[in-house]
Design an enzyme around this catalytic site. Structure first.
Site, PDB file in Angstrom:
ATOM      1  N   ARG A 147       0.821  -1.220   0.000  1.00  0.00           N
ATOM      2  CA  ARG A 147       0.000   0.000   0.000  1.00  0.00           C
ATOM      3  C   ARG A 147       0.850   1.263   0.000  1.00  0.00           C
ATOM      4  O   ARG A 147       0.335   2.356  -0.188  1.00  0.00           O
ATOM      5  CB  ARG A 147      -0.930  -0.009   1.211  1.00  0.00           C
ATOM      6  CG  ARG A 147      -1.984  -1.080   1.117  1.00  0.00           C
ATOM      7  CD  ARG A 147      -2.650  -1.298   2.464  1.00  0.00           C
ATOM      8  NE  ARG A 147      -3.330  -2.579   2.451  1.00  0.00           N
ATOM      9  CZ  ARG A 147      -4.629  -2.729   2.658  1.00  0.00           C
ATOM     10  NH1 ARG A 147      -5.396  -1.687   2.870  1.00  0.00           N
ATOM     11  NH2 ARG A 147      -5.149  -3.920   2.648  1.00  0.00           N
ATOM     12  N   GLU A 200      13.852  -9.147  -2.015  1.00  0.00           N
ATOM     13  CA  GLU A 200      14.096  -7.969  -2.849  1.00  0.00           C
ATOM     14  C   GLU A 200      12.953  -6.995  -2.617  1.00  0.00           C
ATOM     15  O   GLU A 200      11.786  -7.352  -2.715  1.00  0.00           O
ATOM     16  CB  GLU A 200      14.161  -8.360  -4.326  1.00  0.00           C
ATOM     17  CG  GLU A 200      14.564  -7.210  -5.233  1.00  0.00           C
ATOM     18  CD  GLU A 200      13.389  -6.614  -5.982  1.00  0.00           C
ATOM     19  OE1 GLU A 200      13.503  -5.448  -6.407  1.00  0.00           O
ATOM     20  OE2 GLU A 200      12.361  -7.292  -6.138  1.00  0.00           O
TER      21      GLU A 200
END
Length: 177
Positions: free
Chosen positions: A105, A126
């Site tokens: 978000r 990552e």
């Protein structure tokens, strides 16, 4: 299953949402998976050397090593980290790892490939910062959820059988050709 088989070390049997009297991004056992944490070892991508990103010949000088409780990822860049947890996947289990919605978000994408049957090690994570602003990652807090899929029978050829190149990795592991 995860606790009995020693699949996750250290293992947290409950969902932890607070530490030291402060709210944190949750980690531990969830409804159908396990929320893993990020350790405090980061490799932040930098292009000061004008390198070309090449998975067959990755230039380790393209990273700045940072050890801290917080990692700041530059805009439109990425960082590598590792999990606090060391995982051991049984021969009859496949896992998928998805980023937590709290980070998604904020425009921070967590990418991890599937963990194959009989793979073990620290998971290299990552983090992609897709925003035009610096982004913050918190060490020792939840960053992704691992979902476990148990098969009716063990696989014919496991990651260990194939002698996979990332077997037993510890720390943040760069791409290997």
């Amino acid at each position: 299953m995860a606790e009995q088989e020693g699949m996750i070390d250290p293992f947290e049997p409950r969902q932890v949402r607070e530490a030291g009297g402060r709210r944190i991004i949750s980690y531990g056992t969830s409804s159908y998976g396990y929320d893993i944490r990020c350790a405090d070892e980061f490799k932040i991508f930098t292009n000061i050397n004008s390198a070309v990103v090449d998975p067959k010949a990755f230039d380790a000088d393209s990273f700045v090593d940072v050890q801290a409780d917080v990692c700041i990822i530059p805009p439109n860049s990425f960082a590598l980290a590792r999990t606090v947890e060391y995982l051991r996947i049984p021969r009859d289990v496949l896992t998928l790892c998805l980023g937590k919605s709290t980070y998604a978000r904020c425009g921070i994408i967590v990418n991890v490939t599937p963990l194959e049957p009989e793979w073990e090690g620290h998971v290299t994570l990552e983090f992609s910062n897709t925003t035009p602003l610096p982004a913050r990652i918190y060490a020792h807090e939840g960053v992704a959820q691992i979902l476990f899929f148990e098969s009716d029978e063990p696989c014919e050829v496991s990651y260990r059988d194939r002698q996979g190149k990332y077997q037993g990795q510890r720390g943040v592991t760069l791409p290997k050709p």
